[in-house]
Design a protein around this motif. Structure first.
Motif, PDB file in Angstrom:
ATOM      1  N   ASP A   1       0.587  -1.216   0.303  1.00  0.00           N
ATOM      2  CA  ASP A   1      -0.156  -0.187   0.045  1.00  0.00           C
ATOM      3  C   ASP A   1       0.941   1.372  -0.112  1.00  0.00           C
ATOM      4  N   PRO A   2       1.031   1.892  -1.199  1.00  0.00           N
ATOM      5  CA  PRO A   2       2.084   3.195  -1.436  1.00  0.00           C
ATOM      6  C   PRO A   2       1.327   4.317   0.385  1.00  0.00           C
ATOM      7  N   ARG A   3       0.142   3.853   0.309  1.00  0.00           N
ATOM      8  CA  ARG A   3      -0.429   5.330   1.650  1.00  0.00           C
ATOM      9  C   ARG A   3      -0.386   4.750   3.003  1.00  0.00           C
ATOM     10  N   VAL A   4       0.500   3.321   3.136  1.00  0.00           N
ATOM     11  CA  VAL A   4       0.534   3.079   4.237  1.00  0.00           C
ATOM     12  C   VAL A   4       0.804   3.993   5.766  1.00  0.00           C
ATOM     13  N   MET A   5       1.930   4.662   5.292  1.00  0.00           N
ATOM     14  CA  MET A   5       2.155   6.212   6.048  1.00  0.00           C
ATOM     15  C   MET A   5       1.177   6.395   7.360  1.00  0.00           C
ATOM     16  N   ALA A   6      -0.548   6.515   6.572  1.00  0.00           N
ATOM     17  CA  ALA A   6      -1.523   6.890   7.217  1.00  0.00           C
ATOM     18  C   ALA A   6      -1.675   6.225   8.530  1.00  0.00           C
ATOM     19  N   LYS A   7      -1.685   4.768   8.261  1.00  0.00           N
ATOM     20  CA  LYS A   7      -1.829   4.062   9.248  1.00  0.00           C
ATOM     21  C   LYS A   7      -0.701   3.418  10.303  1.00  0.00           C
ATOM     22  N   THR A   8       0.721   4.374   9.964  1.00  0.00           N
ATOM     23  CA  THR A   8       1.915   4.551  11.676  1.00  0.00           C
ATOM     24  C   THR A   8       1.381   4.873  12.762  1.00  0.00           C
ATOM     25  N   GLY A   9       1.675   3.668  13.463  1.00  0.00           N
ATOM     26  CA  GLY A   9       1.017   3.366  14.938  1.00  0.00           C
ATOM     27  C   GLY A   9      -0.022   3.155  15.656  1.00  0.00           C
ATOM     28  N   ARG A  10      -0.572   2.163  14.481  1.00  0.00           N
ATOM     29  CA  ARG A  10      -1.766   2.178  15.060  1.00  0.00           C
ATOM     30  C   ARG A  10      -2.023   0.231  14.832  1.00  0.00           C
ATOM     31  N   ALA A  11      -2.942   0.159  15.910  1.00  0.00           N
ATOM     32  CA  ALA A  11      -3.136  -1.934  16.274  1.00  0.00           C
ATOM     33  C   ALA A  11      -3.869  -1.772  15.017  1.00  0.00           C
ATOM     34  N   LEU A  12      -3.556  -2.964  13.951  1.00  0.00           N
ATOM     35  CA  LEU A  12      -4.630  -3.902  13.098  1.00  0.00           C
ATOM     36  C   LEU A  12      -4.931  -5.182  13.003  1.00  0.00           C
TER      37      LEU A  12
ATOM     38  N   GLY B   1     -10.105  -6.058  10.144  1.00  0.00           N
ATOM     39  CA  GLY B   1     -10.548  -4.616   9.340  1.00  0.00           C
ATOM     40  C   GLY B   1     -10.158  -4.585   8.513  1.00  0.00           C
ATOM     41  N   LEU B   2      -9.202  -5.247   8.300  1.00  0.00           N
ATOM     42  CA  LEU B   2      -7.905  -5.038   7.003  1.00  0.00           C
ATOM     43  C   LEU B   2      -8.372  -5.531   6.046  1.00  0.00           C
ATOM     44  N   TYR B   3      -8.955  -6.902   6.119  1.00  0.00           N
ATOM     45  CA  TYR B   3      -9.986  -7.974   4.785  1.00  0.00           C
ATOM     46  C   TYR B   3     -11.070  -7.064   4.443  1.00  0.00           C
ATOM     47  N   ARG B   4     -11.775  -6.165   4.742  1.00  0.00           N
ATOM     48  CA  ARG B   4     -12.610  -5.309   4.367  1.00  0.00           C
ATOM     49  C   ARG B   4     -12.340  -3.834   3.465  1.00  0.00           C
ATOM     50  N   GLU B   5     -11.333  -3.910   3.491  1.00  0.00           N
ATOM     51  CA  GLU B   5     -10.488  -2.512   2.976  1.00  0.00           C
ATOM     52  C   GLU B   5      -9.415  -3.171   1.972  1.00  0.00           C
ATOM     53  N   TYR B   6      -9.127  -3.995   1.961  1.00  0.00           N
ATOM     54  CA  TYR B   6      -7.805  -4.834   0.940  1.00  0.00           C
ATOM     55  C   TYR B   6      -8.567  -5.566  -0.204  1.00  0.00           C
ATOM     56  N   GLY B   7      -9.986  -6.079   0.848  1.00  0.00           N
ATOM     57  CA  GLY B   7     -10.198  -7.405   0.078  1.00  0.00           C
ATOM     58  C   GLY B   7     -10.269  -8.930  -0.235  1.00  0.00           C
ATOM     59  N   PHE B   8      -8.308  -9.256   0.565  1.00  0.00           N
ATOM     60  CA  PHE B   8      -8.134 -10.177   0.507  1.00  0.00           C
ATOM     61  C   PHE B   8      -9.148 -11.860   1.525  1.00  0.00           C
ATOM     62  N   THR B   9      -8.358 -12.494   0.979  1.00  0.00           N
ATOM     63  CA  THR B   9      -9.767 -13.851   1.254  1.00  0.00           C
ATOM     64  C   THR B   9      -8.081 -14.817   1.934  1.00  0.00           C
ATOM     65  N   ASP B  10      -8.943 -15.758   3.283  1.00  0.00           N
ATOM     66  CA  ASP B  10      -8.189 -16.758   3.339  1.00  0.00           C
ATOM     67  C   ASP B  10      -7.795 -17.411   1.824  1.00  0.00           C
ATOM     68  N   ALA B  11      -6.635 -18.639   2.764  1.00  0.00           N
ATOM     69  CA  ALA B  11      -6.798 -19.861   2.009  1.00  0.00           C
ATOM     70  C   ALA B  11      -7.496 -20.618   1.432  1.00  0.00           C
ATOM     71  N   ASP B  12      -8.996 -20.867   1.979  1.00  0.00           N
ATOM     72  CA  ASP B  12     -10.043 -21.229   1.436  1.00  0.00           C
ATOM     73  C   ASP B  12     -11.203 -20.596   0.361  1.00  0.00           C
ATOM     74  N   GLY B  13     -11.263 -18.969   0.839  1.00  0.00           N
ATOM     75  CA  GLY B  13     -11.710 -17.899  -0.140  1.00  0.00           C
ATOM     76  C   GLY B  13     -12.659 -17.844   0.511  1.00  0.00           C
ATOM     77  N   THR B  14     -12.717 -17.668   2.125  1.00  0.00           N
ATOM     78  CA  THR B  14     -13.721 -16.835   2.599  1.00  0.00           C
ATOM     79  C   THR B  14     -12.543 -16.015   3.682  1.00  0.00           C
ATOM     80  N   GLN B  15     -13.789 -14.994   4.096  1.00  0.00           N
ATOM     81  CA  GLN B  15     -13.625 -13.995   5.143  1.00  0.00           C
ATOM     82  C   GLN B  15     -13.431 -13.967   6.456  1.00  0.00           C
ATOM     83  N   PRO B  16     -13.027 -15.147   7.516  1.00  0.00           N
ATOM     84  CA  PRO B  16     -13.115 -14.763   8.154  1.00  0.00           C
ATOM     85  C   PRO B  16     -13.542 -13.639   9.285  1.00  0.00           C
ATOM     86  N   ASP B  17     -13.947 -13.580   9.877  1.00  0.00           N
ATOM     87  CA  ASP B  17     -14.102 -12.253  10.686  1.00  0.00           C
ATOM     88  C   ASP B  17     -14.190 -12.372  12.723  1.00  0.00           C
TER      89      ASP B  17
END
Length: 302
Positions: free
Chosen positions: A251-262, A266-282
């Protein structure tokens, strides 16, 4: 930027990449195209005291198989001279380049006392946990950060458990995992003038090798353990955490998140990645739906 391998040409160090979340991060950084130095004490050349079969060489091979370049270096991150030698090697081999530092050293499972309050715990054991899980991160950053500051770019990731101030169930475990978040905050403050971001990242219910063994299942049949623990149905593989970190690193804008606990949830909602089986555990959503009434709110992110 290569859309399929956005980290092509980047160099990463995953300290504590032998197994679990560290292995998942290393492999997914490799899948994104990075050269990944995988370090830890468990190696074909010598074992740690954790009595686990995984090795840094096995993780490095998985990094390469995923599309990156995996380089295994057996390192005890509690030994400053070993860490200094590791960073010197990276600097020499990569022309001074280090783009991603992941502090994922842990080694505290066998040292955590979940049954007793502080005043009934063995002090030497508890302090050894802090030595392994906190001091190792400090030692590693002390020697690795100059490479990143000199290039005025990069990302530091502190791997923790939970991204809130909520008590984590055992005194020394809680101190270790909470302190790791504070390490990210402190590094973010000192690195900001150099354009280097630092964050803490937590998975949800992590389906690590040790957890699978605990339930007597493998990744292929892990759902058989849901009968023993219904919450296990909402667990996630180390790849999910790895994809979260890879997304942050790209993410070229990762500095906007510096200092945070992530968190992965939350990150799957922003970046859209999935787990190995295609699901998105929350895990946070599951907590709110099922666990909050009994255990209280999970807590706001730090």
């Amino acid at each position: 930027m290569n859309d399929t391998q956005p980290l092509a040409g980047k160099v990463a160090l995953v300290a504590g990449g032998t197994r679990g979340g560290g292995r998942g991060i290393a492999v997914q950084l490799g899948a994104a195209g990075a050269t990944v130095y995988v370090t830890g004490r468990s190696s074909t050349a010598g074992r740690s005291d954790l009595d686990r079969p995984e090795t840094v060489e096995e993780t490095a091979a998985r990094v390469t198989a995923a599309g990156g370049t995996g380089i295994a270096v057996r390192t005890d991150h509690s030994d400053p001279e070993e860490v200094r030698a590791l960073v010197d090697r990276i600097a020499a081999e990569q022309d001074g380049r280090l783009d991603v530092l992941v502090n994922s050293v842990w080694g505290g499972d066998g040292l955590t006392d979940w049954e007793h309050p502080l005043w009934e715990q063995d002090l030497d054991t508890g302090l050894r946990l802090l030595h392994r899980a906190v001091e190792t991160h400090i030692v590693t950053s002390r020697f690795a950060l100059p490479l990143m500051a000199a290039r005025r770019s990069g990302l530091v990731v502190e791997v923790t458990d939970g991204n809130t101030a909520r008590y984590r169930g055992s005194f020394f475990y809680d101190i270790a995992k909470s302190t790791v978040i504070r390490l990210a905050v402190a590094q973010a403050a000192e690195l900001k003038p150099y354009g280097v971001a630092a964050v803490a990242v937590t998975p949800g219910f992590l389906r690590s090798e040790a957890v699978l063994d605990h339930f007597g299942v493998t990744e292929a049949d892990w759902r058989n353990a849901v009968a023993k623990d219904p919450h296990f149905a909402h667990s996630e593989t180390p790849a999910y955490l790895g994809r979260a970190v890879a997304a942050l690193a790209a993410d070229p804008r990762v500095m906007a998140k510096t200092g945070r606990a992530l968190a992965t949830w939350g990150l799957y909602r922003e970046y859209g990645f999935t787990d190995a089986d295609g699901t998105q555990p929350d895990w946070a959503a599951h907590w709110a739906d099922v666990l909050e009434e009994e255990h209280g709110p999970l807590g706001d992110p730090l």
